[in-house]
Design a protein around this motif. Sequence first.
Motif, PDB file in Angstrom:
ATOM      1  N   PRO A  58       1.249  -1.208  -0.199  1.00  0.00           N
ATOM      2  CA  PRO A  58      -0.201   0.017  -0.039  1.00  0.00           C
ATOM      3  C   PRO A  58       0.946   1.688   0.012  1.00  0.00           C
ATOM      4  O   PRO A  58       1.532   1.460   0.394  1.00  0.00           O
ATOM      5  CB  PRO A  58      -1.173  -0.065   1.472  1.00  0.00           C
ATOM      6  CG  PRO A  58      -0.434  -1.360   1.361  1.00  0.00           C
ATOM      7  CD  PRO A  58       0.580  -1.800   1.318  1.00  0.00           C
ATOM      8  N   GLU A  59       0.547   2.698  -0.594  1.00  0.00           N
ATOM      9  CA  GLU A  59       1.484   3.440  -0.754  1.00  0.00           C
ATOM     10  C   GLU A  59       1.433   4.385   0.772  1.00  0.00           C
ATOM     11  O   GLU A  59       2.643   4.416   0.997  1.00  0.00           O
ATOM     12  CB  GLU A  59       0.155   4.618  -1.395  1.00  0.00           C
ATOM     13  CG  GLU A  59      -0.090   4.574  -2.821  1.00  0.00           C
ATOM     14  CD  GLU A  59      -0.718   5.213  -3.781  1.00  0.00           C
ATOM     15  OE1 GLU A  59      -0.230   6.352  -4.097  1.00  0.00           O
ATOM     16  OE2 GLU A  59      -2.464   5.342  -3.547  1.00  0.00           O
ATOM     17  N   GLN A  60       0.611   4.105   2.218  1.00  0.00           N
ATOM     18  CA  GLN A  60       1.270   4.107   2.931  1.00  0.00           C
ATOM     19  C   GLN A  60       2.091   3.843   4.052  1.00  0.00           C
ATOM     20  O   GLN A  60       2.852   4.614   4.332  1.00  0.00           O
ATOM     21  CB  GLN A  60      -0.078   4.337   3.873  1.00  0.00           C
ATOM     22  CG  GLN A  60      -0.422   3.120   3.975  1.00  0.00           C
ATOM     23  CD  GLN A  60      -1.827   2.562   5.276  1.00  0.00           C
ATOM     24  OE1 GLN A  60      -2.514   2.247   5.019  1.00  0.00           O
ATOM     25  NE2 GLN A  60      -2.108   3.397   6.505  1.00  0.00           N
ATOM     26  N   PHE A  61       2.690   2.669   2.974  1.00  0.00           N
ATOM     27  CA  PHE A  61       4.070   2.040   3.599  1.00  0.00           C
ATOM     28  C   PHE A  61       5.229   1.998   2.139  1.00  0.00           C
ATOM     29  O   PHE A  61       5.529   1.122   2.195  1.00  0.00           O
ATOM     30  CB  PHE A  61       3.432   0.493   4.538  1.00  0.00           C
ATOM     31  CG  PHE A  61       2.164   0.169   4.958  1.00  0.00           C
ATOM     32  CD1 PHE A  61       2.606   1.214   6.159  1.00  0.00           C
ATOM     33  CD2 PHE A  61       1.711  -0.205   4.926  1.00  0.00           C
ATOM     34  CE1 PHE A  61       1.851   0.614   7.954  1.00  0.00           C
ATOM     35  CE2 PHE A  61       0.049  -0.179   5.793  1.00  0.00           C
ATOM     36  CZ  PHE A  61       1.026   0.495   7.196  1.00  0.00           C
ATOM     37  N   GLY A  62       4.697   3.056   1.755  1.00  0.00           N
ATOM     38  CA  GLY A  62       5.671   3.118   0.429  1.00  0.00           C
ATOM     39  C   GLY A  62       5.566   2.827  -1.090  1.00  0.00           C
ATOM     40  O   GLY A  62       6.542   2.757  -1.300  1.00  0.00           O
ATOM     41  N   GLY A  63       4.695   1.757  -1.285  1.00  0.00           N
ATOM     42  CA  GLY A  63       4.308   1.199  -1.966  1.00  0.00           C
ATOM     43  C   GLY A  63       3.574   2.000  -3.187  1.00  0.00           C
ATOM     44  O   GLY A  63       3.005   3.307  -2.771  1.00  0.00           O
ATOM     45  N   ALA A  64       3.564   1.308  -4.479  1.00  0.00           N
ATOM     46  CA  ALA A  64       2.629   1.219  -5.068  1.00  0.00           C
ATOM     47  C   ALA A  64       1.455   1.457  -5.168  1.00  0.00           C
ATOM     48  O   ALA A  64       0.246   1.982  -5.664  1.00  0.00           O
ATOM     49  CB  ALA A  64       2.765   0.396  -6.788  1.00  0.00           C
ATOM     50  N   GLY A  65       0.720   0.727  -3.804  1.00  0.00           N
ATOM     51  CA  GLY A  65      -0.700   0.523  -3.941  1.00  0.00           C
ATOM     52  C   GLY A  65      -1.246  -0.263  -4.795  1.00  0.00           C
ATOM     53  O   GLY A  65      -2.422   0.166  -5.527  1.00  0.00           O
ATOM     54  N   ALA A  66      -0.730  -0.645  -5.635  1.00  0.00           N
ATOM     55  CA  ALA A  66      -0.965  -1.819  -7.629  1.00  0.00           C
ATOM     56  C   ALA A  66      -2.262  -2.762  -6.507  1.00  0.00           C
ATOM     57  O   ALA A  66      -2.672  -2.705  -5.746  1.00  0.00           O
ATOM     58  CB  ALA A  66      -0.719  -2.106  -8.406  1.00  0.00           C
ATOM     59  N   GLY A  67      -1.761  -4.346  -7.533  1.00  0.00           N
ATOM     60  CA  GLY A  67      -2.596  -5.090  -6.218  1.00  0.00           C
ATOM     61  C   GLY A  67      -1.411  -6.469  -6.471  1.00  0.00           C
ATOM     62  O   GLY A  67      -0.958  -6.182  -7.686  1.00  0.00           O
ATOM     63  N   HIS A  68      -2.466  -7.720  -6.511  1.00  0.00           N
ATOM     64  CA  HIS A  68      -1.965  -8.651  -6.852  1.00  0.00           C
ATOM     65  C   HIS A  68      -1.585  -9.434  -7.904  1.00  0.00           C
ATOM     66  O   HIS A  68      -0.912  -9.506  -8.242  1.00  0.00           O
ATOM     67  CB  HIS A  68      -2.228 -10.308  -5.715  1.00  0.00           C
ATOM     68  CG  HIS A  68      -1.821  -9.685  -4.153  1.00  0.00           C
ATOM     69  ND1 HIS A  68      -2.394  -8.893  -3.125  1.00  0.00           N
ATOM     70  CD2 HIS A  68      -0.479 -10.321  -3.790  1.00  0.00           C
ATOM     71  CE1 HIS A  68      -1.895  -9.526  -2.039  1.00  0.00           C
ATOM     72  NE2 HIS A  68      -0.887  -9.299  -2.261  1.00  0.00           N
ATOM     73  N   LEU A  69      -2.696  -8.944  -8.638  1.00  0.00           N
ATOM     74  CA  LEU A  69      -2.942  -9.221  -9.694  1.00  0.00           C
ATOM     75  C   LEU A  69      -1.653  -7.856 -10.389  1.00  0.00           C
ATOM     76  O   LEU A  69      -0.966  -8.953 -11.403  1.00  0.00           O
ATOM     77  CB  LEU A  69      -3.715  -8.506 -11.047  1.00  0.00           C
ATOM     78  CG  LEU A  69      -5.306  -9.327 -10.070  1.00  0.00           C
ATOM     79  CD1 LEU A  69      -6.208  -8.355 -11.454  1.00  0.00           C
ATOM     80  CD2 LEU A  69      -5.436 -10.858 -10.811  1.00  0.00           C
ATOM     81  N   GLU A  70      -1.100  -7.146 -10.031  1.00  0.00           N
ATOM     82  CA  GLU A  70       0.167  -6.238 -10.783  1.00  0.00           C
ATOM     83  C   GLU A  70       1.125  -6.842 -10.389  1.00  0.00           C
ATOM     84  O   GLU A  70       2.274  -7.809 -11.281  1.00  0.00           O
ATOM     85  CB  GLU A  70       0.273  -4.721 -10.324  1.00  0.00           C
ATOM     86  CG  GLU A  70      -1.460  -3.574 -10.979  1.00  0.00           C
ATOM     87  CD  GLU A  70      -2.141  -4.632 -10.591  1.00  0.00           C
ATOM     88  OE1 GLU A  70      -2.444  -5.100  -9.996  1.00  0.00           O
ATOM     89  OE2 GLU A  70      -3.179  -3.646 -11.486  1.00  0.00           O
TER      90      GLU A  70
END
Lengths: 375, 414
Positions: A58-70
């Motif tokens: 998730p974005e709040q933890f520095g990620g892209a916050g896309a998902g598992h399909l990505e």
Amino acid sequence: MNFDFSDDQKQLRDQARKFLAEKCPPKAVRAVLDGKAPYDRELWKGLAEMGFLGVAIPEQFGGAGAGHLELCVIAEEMGRALAPVPFSSTVYLAAEALLIAGSDAQKSKWLPKIASGEAIGTLALFEGTGNPSAKAVKLSANGGMLNGVKKPVADGAIADFAVVAARSGASGRESDISLFLADLKGGGVEIKELTNLDPTRGQAELAFKNCKAEPLGAAGEGWSILTQVLDRAAVLTAFEQVGGADRALEMGRDYALDRIAFGRPIGSFQAVKHMLADMYVSATLARSNCYYGAWALSTNAGELPEAAAAARISATQAFQHCAKNNIQVHGGMGFTWEFDCHMYYRRANAVALGLGSLSYWEDALIERMRKKNAA
Amino acid sequence: MNFDDTPQEAAFRAEAKAWIGANAPKQYEDELRQSSLGRVRLEGADILQVAKAWQKKKAEAGWACLHWPREYGGRGASPIERVIWQQEEGPFGKLSGVFIIGHGMCGPTMMAFAAEHHKRKYLPPLASGEKVWCQLFSEPAGGSDVAGLRTRAEKSGDDWIINGQKIWTTGAHYSDYGILLTRTDPNVPKHKGLTMFFLDMKSPGVEVRPIHQANGQSEFNEVYFTDVTIPDSQRLGNVNDGWNVSLTTLMNERMSIGAGVATGFPEIFEFCSGLMLDDGPAIEDRAVRSKLANWAVKASGLKYTSFRAISALSKGERPGPENSIGKLVAGSMIQDVATYALDLQGAAGVLSGPEAELAGKFQAMLLRAPGTRVEGGTDEIMRNIVAERVLGLPGDIRVDKDVPFNQIPTRGRA
């Protein structure tokens, strides 16, 4: 019905393929294979810059916050390129365990570092010969101190932290198992690199001696969390396996088109053609099972345990089948160090074992189907 | 990624479901559901008559040959609607078995090559099941090598005179019409001297003899032609262009997506779930589980491969080549499944009558399975197709390609 990846996800796959073709050619894989480095640091940095390491964070933890399909489409490309980096340990196992069971503080501490490529994580589960089993976990946790030996631990020698399965109770049940987060740079762990089938991804022994560690998730919930982590990792790894299987099939096909024997391309001989057709069949079955696994993973569906096992089995079979027959199509050249075939063969057989071997997942699949039917 | 219908698809599904619910021959539902490879039959009823009645009912309400144009007896439906219909028709779809060849192969060939007045005359009764069609391609001398066929058609005024023999003709014994591939010029290479016709199976000189199959049943026939007359107006395509016409037919042979191919997995899983071995239920045995798991992932792999094709159809795209693996995987799998089911039964597995486990379901499957691996393209032909059309490997070197047909050797050992 839309049982396919979206155009954006396919675009991401193309982007990952292009990136890896440039940054992770076979020559880069060989550098790690030949022991010139424990993993490809440049590539790891590049993956972070592309946002691939944190794609499902998730974005709040520095990620892209896309998902598992990505993440699935990226995993496929990582497998195709045999990327010699601790991606599966860090992203499928450590990050997923944190996402499932981590406290906010734990997530805030580690997930941003995973996404940025600063931290490598892994799962320390196995203690010698055998498949995942609560009974086999002997490493003890007492008062936040871990004592015991884990091996093999994937990427254990380069990891900054590990999710450790430990015995914290003595009831003889699965609820004796708890998970801990151990900072591997903080002392109390002796790390020894182990020789393994596929040197492009390291294996290590971790000897914990009064190593301080903090609980990950509730006490006694360890096995249930682990089961979820393994299911998720099974789907993601299956995509790597499908990527590898497809590439091995392509290599075999290309060689069969180019190599002339008895005055004709060897791909015109039915014995060779049929071998390649069978490779296509297993790769196709695996891909379809993986898509179902991806759907179940991305929607956190109740079908995930069954879908994950099916994807894992099918993809393991396909990669092993394609990798070994790719060598067969290549004939003698396939058995040389210089040709890349053995790198796929090594990876196919190593990755078949890491999350529990085929027999483990076969048993799990039928147990899960039986339970569902009985319900 | 989702399994949801679009609003239009959902509306179509609801309509189909409601109509099937109100009209299907429910009295046969259980028997049809229970039927498996080698055993599709109805106690106390003639399955052909039940199938014809169901087809007629569908046709009257506009549910026959969904993808065909309306003027030829179809519904003008989209490919995805056809798939939805098959899903909803469920076990009643097994009644369409007798029409598969006619609807899947003969109809499309007629549509592509017959004169307009013939299409309007012959296609609607084919769609409604009143008339059954068969496909007369295979011969004793040309199975996988269809173009090696020898049945002659010789021009005589405005007619053609046919002499020769066909074999493995599904349903010839209850067919009204057939499409027939013949040799019209033996002096040119084999693919270049073929011509296609359609004919009335009741024409004088046509003799149908059922084949006594290895499993004891008779689904296929030999068909003999002795001075059979076919008017030139029943020619499909140009003289000596029959090979190209037949490619149209064979392209339509691809088993329809969505109906699913029989793998035997539901049967073996159910059997193992109920079976007790010496040391406990079979389903808890590690060796049994390993076998089941391997089949489970093949069955699910095929299922989700067809879902990928359905998704492509739903988006209005052409499905990829993935679906071509269906029969290849399912054919040998169902044979292995049957063999293993008998293995689990021990010595009693040898029994195949009413005293056998499940009244001999797996025994019937075992005996029918070799045919599945041969009919509609052998496993070897299917692998060639995958290798050549999907993987782009070169075709086999054909030593008879440029040789006049009448100079091709006919015996391996003199």
